[in-house]
Design a protein around this motif. Structure first.
Motif, PDB file in Angstrom:
ATOM      1  N   VAL A 271       0.923  -1.228  -0.385  1.00  0.00           N
ATOM      2  CA  VAL A 271       0.199  -0.228  -0.703  1.00  0.00           C
ATOM      3  C   VAL A 271       0.724   0.571   0.076  1.00  0.00           C
ATOM      4  CG1 VAL A 271      -2.099  -1.038   1.452  1.00  0.00           C
ATOM      5  CG2 VAL A 271      -0.259   0.261   3.063  1.00  0.00           C
ATOM      6  N   PHE A 272       2.390   1.191   0.159  1.00  0.00           N
ATOM      7  CA  PHE A 272       2.884   2.282   0.782  1.00  0.00           C
ATOM      8  C   PHE A 272       4.635   2.119  -0.290  1.00  0.00           C
ATOM      9  CE2 PHE A 272       5.326   5.257   2.794  1.00  0.00           C
ATOM     10  CZ  PHE A 272       5.108   6.671   2.111  1.00  0.00           C
TER      11      PHE A 272
ATOM     12  N   GLU B  78       5.312  -1.317   2.240  1.00  0.00           N
ATOM     13  CA  GLU B  78       3.858  -1.140   3.007  1.00  0.00           C
ATOM     14  C   GLU B  78       3.368  -2.127   2.924  1.00  0.00           C
ATOM     15  OE1 GLU B  78       3.943   0.909   6.679  1.00  0.00           O
ATOM     16  OE2 GLU B  78       5.383   2.275   6.763  1.00  0.00           O
TER      17      GLU B  78
ATOM     18  N   VAL C 172      -1.118  -3.719   4.379  1.00  0.00           N
ATOM     19  CA  VAL C 172      -1.670  -3.423   5.251  1.00  0.00           C
ATOM     20  C   VAL C 172      -0.978  -3.669   6.519  1.00  0.00           C
ATOM     21  CG1 VAL C 172      -3.415  -4.203   6.296  1.00  0.00           C
ATOM     22  CG2 VAL C 172      -3.464  -3.933   3.016  1.00  0.00           C
ATOM     23  N   LYS C 173      -0.555  -4.707   6.769  1.00  0.00           N
ATOM     24  CA  LYS C 173       0.164  -4.972   7.731  1.00  0.00           C
ATOM     25  C   LYS C 173       0.929  -4.663   8.445  1.00  0.00           C
ATOM     26  CE  LYS C 173      -1.058  -8.805  11.079  1.00  0.00           C
ATOM     27  NZ  LYS C 173      -2.036  -7.784  11.678  1.00  0.00           N
TER      28      LYS C 173
ATOM     29  N   MET D  38       8.651 -10.888   9.939  1.00  0.00           N
ATOM     30  CA  MET D  38       7.847 -11.525   9.147  1.00  0.00           C
ATOM     31  C   MET D  38       7.300 -12.438  10.411  1.00  0.00           C
ATOM     32  SD  MET D  38       7.162 -11.424   5.318  1.00  0.00           S
ATOM     33  CE  MET D  38       8.706 -10.662   5.138  1.00  0.00           C
TER      34      MET D  38
ATOM     35  N   GLY E 269      -5.871 -10.536   9.957  1.00  0.00           N
ATOM     36  CA  GLY E 269      -5.087  -9.292   8.991  1.00  0.00           C
ATOM     37  C   GLY E 269      -6.864  -8.059   8.618  1.00  0.00           C
TER      38      GLY E 269
ATOM     39  N   ASP F 225      -8.267  -6.552  11.979  1.00  0.00           N
ATOM     40  CA  ASP F 225      -7.567  -5.694  12.293  1.00  0.00           C
ATOM     41  C   ASP F 225      -7.994  -4.273  11.271  1.00  0.00           C
ATOM     42  OD1 ASP F 225      -6.417  -4.017  14.376  1.00  0.00           O
ATOM     43  OD2 ASP F 225      -4.752  -4.660  12.586  1.00  0.00           O
TER      44      ASP F 225
ATOM     45  N   ARG G 257       0.645   9.948   2.491  1.00  0.00           N
ATOM     46  CA  ARG G 257      -0.206   7.948   1.697  1.00  0.00           C
ATOM     47  C   ARG G 257       1.153   6.877   2.777  1.00  0.00           C
ATOM     48  NH1 ARG G 257      -4.287   7.138  -0.493  1.00  0.00           N
ATOM     49  NH2 ARG G 257      -3.746   4.846  -1.297  1.00  0.00           N
ATOM     50  N   ALA G 258       1.997   7.673   3.677  1.00  0.00           N
ATOM     51  CA  ALA G 258       2.158   6.613   4.358  1.00  0.00           C
ATOM     52  C   ALA G 258       1.872   5.853   5.399  1.00  0.00           C
ATOM     53  CB  ALA G 258       3.617   7.235   4.808  1.00  0.00           C
ATOM     54  N   PRO G 259       1.406   5.065   6.521  1.00  0.00           N
ATOM     55  CA  PRO G 259       0.904   5.123   7.267  1.00  0.00           C
ATOM     56  C   PRO G 259       2.118   4.574   8.625  1.00  0.00           C
ATOM     57  CG  PRO G 259       0.885   2.719   5.205  1.00  0.00           C
ATOM     58  CD  PRO G 259       2.163   3.592   5.042  1.00  0.00           C
TER      59      PRO G 259
ATOM     60  N   ARG H 209       3.073   3.828  12.256  1.00  0.00           N
ATOM     61  CA  ARG H 209       2.058   2.417  12.562  1.00  0.00           C
ATOM     62  C   ARG H 209       2.748   2.311  14.721  1.00  0.00           C
ATOM     63  NH1 ARG H 209       0.379  -1.665   8.598  1.00  0.00           N
ATOM     64  NH2 ARG H 209       2.237  -0.686   6.833  1.00  0.00           N
TER      65      ARG H 209
ATOM     66  N   PHE I   3      -3.020   0.738   7.261  1.00  0.00           N
ATOM     67  CA  PHE I   3      -3.782   1.482   5.916  1.00  0.00           C
ATOM     68  C   PHE I   3      -5.097   0.578   6.205  1.00  0.00           C
ATOM     69  CE2 PHE I   3      -4.576   0.963   1.727  1.00  0.00           C
ATOM     70  CZ  PHE I   3      -4.729   2.129   0.946  1.00  0.00           C
TER      71      PHE I   3
ATOM     72  N   ARG J 216      10.616   7.082  10.445  1.00  0.00           N
ATOM     73  CA  ARG J 216      11.135   7.194   9.877  1.00  0.00           C
ATOM     74  C   ARG J 216      11.959   8.175  10.157  1.00  0.00           C
ATOM     75  NH1 ARG J 216       8.219   3.226   7.266  1.00  0.00           N
ATOM     76  NH2 ARG J 216       7.685   4.795   5.801  1.00  0.00           N
TER      77      ARG J 216
ATOM     78  N   LYS K  98      11.255  11.636   9.930  1.00  0.00           N
ATOM     79  CA  LYS K  98      10.539  12.554   9.160  1.00  0.00           C
ATOM     80  C   LYS K  98       9.981  12.943   9.381  1.00  0.00           C
ATOM     81  CE  LYS K  98      11.555  10.832   4.295  1.00  0.00           C
ATOM     82  NZ  LYS K  98      11.517  10.211   3.394  1.00  0.00           N
TER      83      LYS K  98
END
Lengths: 123, 391
Positions: free
Chosen positions: A35-36, A56, A58-59, B1, B248, B251, B317-319, B321, B342, B371, B373
């Motif tokens: 998504v990014f 990135e 979704v998770k 992951m 997923g 959430d 657009r950047a999530p 977290r 997202f 990060r 910024k």
């Protein structure tokens, strides 16, 4: 043109002294829907095995590492505008950056396709 | 992951089904749970908003708290039984359980002595006159052992807490959930949002159906005996409107719905007032001031809290977290993101977090430090996607 692979699931396809870099289909599948994407600007120096871009889903957010040391000559604006392109064609039009290599001998430490496929089978 | 795990993971009654459906599994709340299926989180999220998504939520903690003697000979005796069992749990929660109408469930919070949130949970009063004096209680997976111990301790010898968390708990959520569930349980049609019914079914045995969920969509959570769980899930999946949905998408759906994830958006360091859950504290309980941490919480209701939970919309657009630092425009730290990612329906990044109360008004500009910024963001009204409950 030869393609090499890293154990962080990047690929680099080298033509002359410029390598096109992206994430592998294996990595894209593991990440899920992208998504990014954040890419380094052209002209930026990148260092082998240091983080260079961010992808990135979704998770979660993941770093993308530079497979070689060099200078970024171009980022793929298409995946910044439409991150889903990374999932659609990770080892083709979903490439991340083109890097001008400082030292082509760094490529010898990377995996070829057969070695990478064997590596993925253990993941 | 990779996910760290300790000890063997527990399995739900649908575990084998998840494998057959091609789920990618990971640890959640001590269970081996499906994170996503082949279609992926985005497609699963969108399917739930447009069709009907099946969620295995058997890792959660359904239970019944019951007096030794249920029901009664007269309406007065039955009301007394309900008041008696309610008084036991009202020692732990700030909501008006005694005042629940028959067949209603209430979302509330378990509190510690300081008014901190031990868990969020659902408490229901049975509709059946013969079941007055019992409560249906559903708590979260990761907290359930402690919750059950706390509730049983509060109840003492007056009532017994019977765990039902070895059953299958299956949620069906989305605009077509009603039609699908009504085809199997016609009784479900009579339910409106936050109502439940307990009955015996010829194929599936003793069932509880609650019209509720954690996606913002209309839908149901259904408690099914473990031995029938897979057959029931398969029956739902035979319907072309139903697909299995992993944690997923659960959430991203709940984040768009503005709901809290325990251990992230709420925990024992937060009061219901700070968590913007003041609506759970009922008028009668405020007047009586008889819930844990009442002194502190009533003070916060009157004088305000230093920081509170809000929705946050990154403007790019950047999530952003969980753990992302929130700054004001002057660069001072004023809060932190507690869940962020997202939102597929929003089609952009969304988050929740705590900010100093002077920055909590919708539309207030913020900076998120991602990060290194500073990214532009603003306080947003929750939910991000309007709820579609059947009232």
């Amino acid at each position: 043109m030869t393609t090499y692979y890293t154990n962080e699931h990047e690929w680099i396809s080298v033509d002359g002294d410029v390598g096109t870099v992206g994430i592998t289909a294996f990595a894209a599948e593991k990440l899920g829907d992208v998504v990014f994407v954040e890419l380094p600007d052209a002209g930026k120096s990148v260092k082998k095995d240091a983080d260079m871009a961010v992808v990135e889903s979704v998770k979660a957010a993941s770093d993308v590492y530079a497979p070689v040391t060099g200078e970024v000559v171009e980022g793929n604006a298409a995946i910044v505008d439409d991150p889903a392109k990374v999932n659609a064609d990770p080892e083709g039009s979903g490439w991340f950056v083109k890097i001008k290599l400082n030292d082509k001998s760094q490529l010898t430490g990377l995996m070829d396709k057969a070695a990478y496929d064997a590596f993925c089978a253990t993941q | 992951m990779s996910e760290a795990s300790t000890g063997p993971l527990k399995k739900t009654p649908l575990h084998a089904l998840h494998s057959r459906l091609g789920a990618r599994m990971a640890e959640f709340g001590g269970y081996d749970m499906p994170i996503q299926y082949a279609d992926g989180i985005m497609a699963e999220h969108n399917w739930t908003r447009k069709q009907a998504g099946l969620f295995d939520v058997s890792h959660m903690g359904p239970s019944f708290l019951a007096l030794p003697q249920l029901g009664g000979n007269t309406p007065e005796e039955r009301d007394d039984a309900h008041r008696t069992v309610s008084a036991l749990v009202e020692k732990l929660v700030p909501s008006d359980i005694a005042g629940l109408a028959p067949g209603k469930v209430q979302l509330t919070v378990l509190l510690n002595e300081n008014g901190g949130i031990i868990d969020d949970l659902m408490i229901g009063r049975p509709a059946d006159p013969a079941m007055q004096g019992a409560l249906y209680i559903v708590v979260n997976a990761g907290t359930k052992d402690n919750d059950f111990a706390v509730i049983q301790k509060a109840a003492g010898d007056a009532a017994r807490l019977e765990r039902a968390d070895d059953n299958a708990l299956i949620a069906l959520q989305g605009p077509h959930a009603e039609a699908v569930v009504a085809g199997i349980f016609p009784q479900a049609l009579a339910l409106t949002f936050m109502q439940f019914i307990r009955f015996k079914h010829s194929d599936y045995g003793d069932i509880v159906v609650t019209r509720c969920g954690y996606t913002g969509e209309d839908g149901f959570e259904m408690l099914i005996p473990a031995e029938h769980g897979e057959a029931f899930a398969n029956r739902l999946l035979e319907d072309h409107r139903v697909k299995p949905i992993g944690l997923g998408a659960r959430d991203s759906l709940r984040l768009e719905g503005g709901m809290c994830l325990y251990g992230h958006d709420i925990d024992a360091t937060k009061t219901p007032v700070a968590a913007s859950l003041g609506w759970m504290i009922s008028k009668t309980r405020r007047e009586r001031g008889d819930f844990p941490g009442a002194g502190r919480i009533l003070g916060e209701l009157k004088d305000g809290v230093p920081s509170k939970r809000v929705g946050i919309r990154p403007l790019g657009r950047a999530p952003a977290r969980e753990g992302t630092e929130i700054q004001n425009l002057e660069g001072e730290t004023i809060g932190v993101i507690t869940s962020g990612g997202f939102g597929p329906t929003v089609n952009g990044p969304i988050a929740q977090g705590y900010v100093d109360t002077s920055y909590a008004k919708a539309g207030t500009p913020l900076k998120l430090i991602v990060r290194g910024k500073a990214l532009e963001a603003e306080v947003a009204t929750l939910p991000f996607v309007p709820a579609k409950y059947k009232r």
